[in-house]
Scaffold this active site. Structure first.
Site, PDB file in Angstrom:
ATOM      1  N   THR A 133     -13.481 -28.556  -5.047  1.00  6.22           N
ATOM      2  CA  THR A 133     -14.044 -28.275  -3.578  1.00  6.22           C
ATOM      3  C   THR A 133     -12.963 -28.196  -2.526  1.00  6.22           C
ATOM      4  O   THR A 133     -11.830 -28.733  -2.717  1.00  6.22           O
ATOM      5  CB  THR A 133     -15.035 -29.356  -3.149  1.00  6.22           C
ATOM      6  OG1 THR A 133     -15.176 -29.434  -1.850  1.00  6.22           O
ATOM      7  CG2 THR A 133     -14.411 -30.805  -3.322  1.00  6.22           C
ATOM      8  N   ASP A 134     -13.070 -27.610  -1.406  1.00  7.65           N
ATOM      9  CA  ASP A 134     -12.299 -27.568  -0.178  1.00  7.65           C
ATOM     10  C   ASP A 134     -12.008 -29.001   0.364  1.00  7.65           C
ATOM     11  O   ASP A 134     -11.165 -29.174   1.108  1.00  7.65           O
ATOM     12  CB  ASP A 134     -12.537 -26.455   0.609  1.00  7.65           C
ATOM     13  CG  ASP A 134     -13.697 -26.689   1.305  1.00  7.65           C
ATOM     14  OD1 ASP A 134     -14.613 -27.558   0.787  1.00  7.65           O
ATOM     15  OD2 ASP A 134     -14.147 -25.653   2.484  1.00  7.65           O
ATOM     16  N   GLU A 135     -12.964 -29.994  -0.007  1.00 11.67           N
ATOM     17  CA  GLU A 135     -13.185 -30.995   0.861  1.00 11.67           C
ATOM     18  C   GLU A 135     -12.085 -31.886   0.392  1.00 11.67           C
ATOM     19  O   GLU A 135     -11.733 -32.937   1.089  1.00 11.67           O
ATOM     20  CB  GLU A 135     -14.399 -31.720   0.529  1.00 11.67           C
ATOM     21  CG  GLU A 135     -15.621 -30.684   0.899  1.00 11.67           C
ATOM     22  CD  GLU A 135     -17.113 -31.546   1.093  1.00 11.67           C
ATOM     23  OE1 GLU A 135     -16.949 -32.634   1.352  1.00 11.67           O
ATOM     24  OE2 GLU A 135     -18.120 -30.985   0.962  1.00 11.67           O
ATOM     25  N   TYR A 159     -16.767 -38.956  -2.252  1.00  8.51           N
ATOM     26  CA  TYR A 159     -17.041 -37.931  -2.903  1.00  8.51           C
ATOM     27  C   TYR A 159     -15.681 -37.067  -3.131  1.00  8.51           C
ATOM     28  O   TYR A 159     -15.212 -36.573  -3.886  1.00  8.51           O
ATOM     29  CB  TYR A 159     -18.035 -36.965  -2.287  1.00  8.51           C
ATOM     30  CG  TYR A 159     -18.059 -35.476  -2.804  1.00  8.51           C
ATOM     31  CD1 TYR A 159     -18.436 -35.387  -4.063  1.00  8.51           C
ATOM     32  CD2 TYR A 159     -17.701 -34.269  -1.750  1.00  8.51           C
ATOM     33  CE1 TYR A 159     -18.241 -33.954  -4.443  1.00  8.51           C
ATOM     34  CE2 TYR A 159     -17.580 -32.887  -2.233  1.00  8.51           C
ATOM     35  CZ  TYR A 159     -18.145 -32.902  -3.670  1.00  8.51           C
ATOM     36  OH  TYR A 159     -17.880 -31.512  -4.252  1.00  8.51           O
ATOM     37  N   LYS A 163     -13.232 -36.092  -6.393  1.00  5.13           N
ATOM     38  CA  LYS A 163     -12.998 -34.912  -6.871  1.00  5.13           C
ATOM     39  C   LYS A 163     -11.366 -34.615  -6.796  1.00  5.13           C
ATOM     40  O   LYS A 163     -10.695 -33.961  -7.578  1.00  5.13           O
ATOM     41  CB  LYS A 163     -13.812 -33.872  -5.818  1.00  5.13           C
ATOM     42  CG  LYS A 163     -15.354 -33.907  -5.954  1.00  5.13           C
ATOM     43  CD  LYS A 163     -15.576 -33.363  -7.235  1.00  5.13           C
ATOM     44  CE  LYS A 163     -15.398 -31.769  -7.709  1.00  5.13           C
ATOM     45  NZ  LYS A 163     -15.914 -31.277  -8.993  1.00  5.13           N
TER      46      LYS A 163
HETATM   47  P1  NAD Z   1     -25.205 -30.321  -8.138  1.00  7.88           P
HETATM   48  O1  NAD Z   1     -25.352 -31.708  -7.698  1.00  7.88           O
HETATM   49  O2  NAD Z   1     -26.407 -29.424  -7.905  1.00  7.88           O
HETATM   50  O3  NAD Z   1     -25.319 -30.333  -9.815  1.00  7.88           O
HETATM   51  C1  NAD Z   1     -24.494 -31.374 -10.403  1.00  7.88           C
HETATM   52  C2  NAD Z   1     -25.058 -31.151 -11.988  1.00  7.88           C
HETATM   53  O4  NAD Z   1     -24.160 -32.034 -12.654  1.00  7.88           O
HETATM   54  C3  NAD Z   1     -26.442 -31.814 -11.997  1.00  7.88           C
HETATM   55  O5  NAD Z   1     -27.035 -30.737 -12.853  1.00  7.88           O
HETATM   56  C4  NAD Z   1     -26.179 -33.087 -12.824  1.00  7.88           C
HETATM   57  O6  NAD Z   1     -27.468 -33.283 -13.600  1.00  7.88           O
HETATM   58  C5  NAD Z   1     -25.137 -32.998 -13.524  1.00  7.88           C
HETATM   59  N1  NAD Z   1     -24.240 -34.182 -13.872  1.00  7.88           N
HETATM   60  C6  NAD Z   1     -24.251 -35.018 -12.961  1.00  7.88           C
HETATM   61  N2  NAD Z   1     -23.630 -36.216 -13.420  1.00  7.88           N
HETATM   62  C7  NAD Z   1     -23.345 -35.950 -14.753  1.00  7.88           C
HETATM   63  C8  NAD Z   1     -22.630 -36.527 -15.921  1.00  7.88           C
HETATM   64  N3  NAD Z   1     -22.266 -37.656 -15.681  1.00  7.88           N
HETATM   65  N4  NAD Z   1     -22.685 -35.951 -16.823  1.00  7.88           N
HETATM   66  C9  NAD Z   1     -23.101 -34.774 -17.107  1.00  7.88           C
HETATM   67  N5  NAD Z   1     -23.598 -33.856 -16.112  1.00  7.88           N
HETATM   68  C10 NAD Z   1     -23.705 -34.665 -15.006  1.00  7.88           C
HETATM   69  O7  NAD Z   1     -23.876 -29.671  -7.716  1.00  7.88           O
HETATM   70  P2  NAD Z   1     -23.416 -28.449  -7.240  1.00  7.88           P
HETATM   71  O8  NAD Z   1     -23.556 -28.096  -6.135  1.00  7.88           O
HETATM   72  O9  NAD Z   1     -24.121 -27.347  -8.370  1.00  7.88           O
HETATM   73  O10 NAD Z   1     -21.739 -28.313  -7.582  1.00  7.88           O
HETATM   74  C11 NAD Z   1     -21.269 -28.092  -8.948  1.00  7.88           C
HETATM   75  C12 NAD Z   1     -19.762 -28.405  -8.949  1.00  7.88           C
HETATM   76  O11 NAD Z   1     -19.170 -27.697  -7.762  1.00  7.88           O
HETATM   77  C13 NAD Z   1     -19.564 -29.908  -8.445  1.00  7.88           C
HETATM   78  O12 NAD Z   1     -18.303 -30.375  -9.069  1.00  7.88           O
HETATM   79  C14 NAD Z   1     -19.010 -29.794  -7.033  1.00  7.88           C
HETATM   80  O13 NAD Z   1     -17.948 -30.881  -6.611  1.00  7.88           O
HETATM   81  C15 NAD Z   1     -18.417 -28.435  -6.893  1.00  7.88           C
HETATM   82  N6  NAD Z   1     -18.467 -27.467  -5.634  1.00  7.88           N
HETATM   83  C16 NAD Z   1     -19.679 -27.571  -4.966  1.00  7.88           C
HETATM   84  C17 NAD Z   1     -19.999 -27.177  -3.609  1.00  7.88           C
HETATM   85  C18 NAD Z   1     -21.345 -26.800  -3.193  1.00  7.88           C
HETATM   86  O14 NAD Z   1     -21.285 -26.290  -1.799  1.00  7.88           O
HETATM   87  N7  NAD Z   1     -22.446 -27.369  -3.730  1.00  7.88           N
HETATM   88  C19 NAD Z   1     -18.763 -26.523  -3.153  1.00  7.88           C
HETATM   89  C20 NAD Z   1     -17.475 -26.273  -3.714  1.00  7.88           C
HETATM   90  C21 NAD Z   1     -17.563 -27.136  -5.017  1.00  7.88           C
HETATM   91  P1  TYD Z   2     -23.510 -30.846   3.611  1.00 12.99           P
HETATM   92  O1  TYD Z   2     -24.720 -29.840   2.964  1.00 12.99           O
HETATM   93  O2  TYD Z   2     -24.117 -32.087   2.904  1.00 12.99           O
HETATM   94  O3  TYD Z   2     -22.402 -30.377   2.811  1.00 12.99           O
HETATM   95  P2  TYD Z   2     -20.791 -31.144   3.105  1.00 12.99           P
HETATM   96  O4  TYD Z   2     -20.917 -32.191   3.812  1.00 12.99           O
HETATM   97  O5  TYD Z   2     -20.352 -31.108   1.620  1.00 12.99           O
HETATM   98  O6  TYD Z   2     -20.072 -29.994   3.714  1.00 12.99           O
HETATM   99  O7  TYD Z   2     -23.398 -30.505   4.906  1.00 12.99           O
HETATM  100  C1  TYD Z   2     -23.013 -29.599   5.607  1.00 12.99           C
HETATM  101  C2  TYD Z   2     -22.795 -29.932   6.870  1.00 12.99           C
HETATM  102  O8  TYD Z   2     -23.880 -30.246   7.617  1.00 12.99           O
HETATM  103  C3  TYD Z   2     -21.956 -31.137   7.167  1.00 12.99           C
HETATM  104  O9  TYD Z   2     -21.212 -31.172   8.354  1.00 12.99           O
HETATM  105  C4  TYD Z   2     -22.768 -32.357   7.422  1.00 12.99           C
HETATM  106  C5  TYD Z   2     -24.001 -31.782   7.930  1.00 12.99           C
HETATM  107  N1  TYD Z   2     -25.429 -32.199   7.845  1.00 12.99           N
HETATM  108  C6  TYD Z   2     -26.221 -32.197   9.036  1.00 12.99           C
HETATM  109  O10 TYD Z   2     -25.844 -32.227  10.228  1.00 12.99           O
HETATM  110  N2  TYD Z   2     -27.513 -32.772   8.761  1.00 12.99           N
HETATM  111  C7  TYD Z   2     -28.090 -33.051   7.611  1.00 12.99           C
HETATM  112  O11 TYD Z   2     -29.266 -33.580   7.488  1.00 12.99           O
HETATM  113  C8  TYD Z   2     -26.933 -32.718   6.411  1.00 12.99           C
HETATM  114  C9  TYD Z   2     -27.596 -33.016   5.080  1.00 12.99           C
HETATM  115  C10 TYD Z   2     -25.825 -32.294   6.611  1.00 12.99           C
END
Ligand code: NAD
Ligand code: TYD
Length: 356
Positions: A133-135, A159, A163
């Site tokens: 992630t960019d975070e 989180y 990561k």
């Molecule tokens: P998500 O929370 O929707 O899915 C996570 C999945 O991992 C779920 O299916 C869960 O059951 C599984 N999981 C959790 N713990 C586990 C374990 N111990 N063993 C096996 N499986 C396990 O997450 P997402 O949004 O699909 O993100 C996927 C990846 O991409 C993550 O690594 C996240 O850090 C990264 N990412 C997400 C975003 C975003 O905006 N969602 C952006 C950049 C990177």
């Molecule tokens: P989120 O979807 O949790 O992603 P991330 O924190 O990983 O960027 O949140 C996106 C942005 O929205 C973040 O600045 C937090 C804000 N946010 C709210 O203002 N209200 C909410 O209920 C949630 C879940 C997020």
């Protein structure tokens, strides 16, 4: 031969697997613990179910990972599995350490052993792709240039720290053992199959159910939004042509303040599914207490992946968001299925309101 995807039953993993199995005959083994965030029902809609094998298990189960790697002659691992929600990491960081750090370490160990035992050609062709992630880069000031691949890591939440730790392990396995790793750092995704605890789907669900639309603090925090299908396309390119040991930033260049996202969604829903009383969904916007340690701004410079691999996002935020709204309006059954009692408990705990 097969690829091994961990965490494939979550949001991005599901989108990846639907895309992969639609176009590739090579099977995907999906190792997923099926936490609250994993939804096996997502795969009922696979056009080629024989190309997907879901195995319920922990990415940190070394024996299980070793068995899957050997049995399916895995040629690449994509690690999506993670605890992924910042707010949950604030209320309970332990699971983030267990899965995102210790789990990744154990997975790397299983992969290293398997990879070391491969004959020369498959050993050279093997890839381990860490989906990050960019975070991990921390927060940008308003005028700062976007994150590049050389921006120092400065994670601010449990989180992002977890990561970052995993990314460092991946880096060390490349440096020390020569494991052919790839790491991607992507910005905020939105699109189909996202669990409604994250901002975009939470807002859609709450709007339609007449609940408050919670905006943390002043709502001027900025995120760089990318449609999940563009992320999936980038991951496929990195897997196919990324240089081992490299990291690639992925971002849509669609930086928005949270309030713009909230208001944009309200306007879309006002047109698409007007409220019965004729008022705007904006009337449901409610400012709530800010997230502790809330990062003010993320923005990603994706020049490297564009120049090296020719990746370009297809969606702009407006069209991607409109398509996402359509998906959630159509998928009431999916929403019903994923919102278990655990979901109600989470919303009550996080937002301090009874959820009925
Ligand atoms: P998500 O929370 O929707 O899915 C996570 C999945 O991992 C779920 O299916 C869960 O059951 C599984 N999981 C959790 N713990 C586990 C374990 N111990 N063993 C096996 N499986 C396990 O997450 P997402 O949004 O699909 O993100 C996927 C990846 O991409 C993550 O690594 C996240 O850090 C990264 N990412 C997400 C975003 C975003 O905006 N969602 C952006 C950049 C990177
Ligand atoms: P989120 O979807 O949790 O992603 P991330 O924190 O990983 O960027 O949140 C996106 C942005 O929205 C973040 O600045 C937090 C804000 N946010 C709210 O203002 N209200 C909410 O209920 C949630 C879940 C997020």
């Amino acid at each position: 031969m097969a690829i091994l995807v961990t965490g494939g039953a979550g949001f991005i993993g599901t989108n990846f697997i639907l895309d992969w199995t639609a176009t590739e005959a090579e099977p995907v083994v999906n190792l997923d613990l099926l936490t609250y965030a994993g939804h096996p029902g997502n795969f009922e809609r696979l056009a080629h179910p024989e190309r997907h094998l879901l195995v319920r298990g922990d990415l940190g189960d070394r024996e299980l990972a070793a068995d899957l790697l050997a049995r399916h002659r895995v040629r690449a691992v994509l690690n999506f599995a993670a605890e992924s929600h910042v707010d949950r990491s604030i209320l309970g960081p332990a699971e983030f350490i267990r899965t995102n750090i210790v789990g990744v370490f154990n997975l790397l160990e299983a992969v290293r052993e398997y990879w070391a035992g491969l004959p020369d050609a498959p050993r050279a062709a093997f890839r381990f792709l860490q989906v990050s992630t960019d975070e991990v880069f921390g927060a940008l000031t308003p005028e700062a240039p976007a994150f590049t691949e050389t921006t120092p890591y400065a994670p601010n939440s449990p989180y992002s720290a977890s990561k970052a730790a995993a990314d460092h392990l991946v880096r060390a396995y490349r440096h020390t053992y020569d494991l052919p790793t790839l790491t991607t750092n992507c910005s905020n995704n939105y699109g189909p199959f996202q669990f409604p605890e994250k901002l975009v789907p939470l807002l859609i669900v709450n709007a339609l159910e007449g609940r408050p639309l919670p905006v943390y603090g002043d709502g001027l925090q900025r995120r760089d939004w990318l449609h999940v299908s563009d992320h999936v396309a980038a991951l496929r390119l990195v897997l196919a042509a990324g240089r081992p040991g490299e990291t690639y930033n992925i971002g849509g260049g669609q930086e928005k303040a949270n309030l713009e996202v909230v208001e944009g969604l309200c306007d879309l829903l006002d047109r698409r599914r007007p409220r019965p009383d004729g008022r705007s969904y904006r009337s449901q916007v409610t400012h709530v207490a800010d997230r502790p340690g809330h990062d003010r701004r993320y923005a990603v410079n994706a020049d490297k992946i564009q120049a090296e691999l020719g990746w370009r996002p297809k969606h702009d935020f407006q069209s991607g968001l409109a398509a996402t709204v359509e998906w959630y309006l159509a998928e009431t059954g999916w929403l019903e299925n994923v919102r278990s009692g655990g979901y109600r408990d989470w919303i009550s705990k996080q937002y301090g309101v009874a959820y009925d």
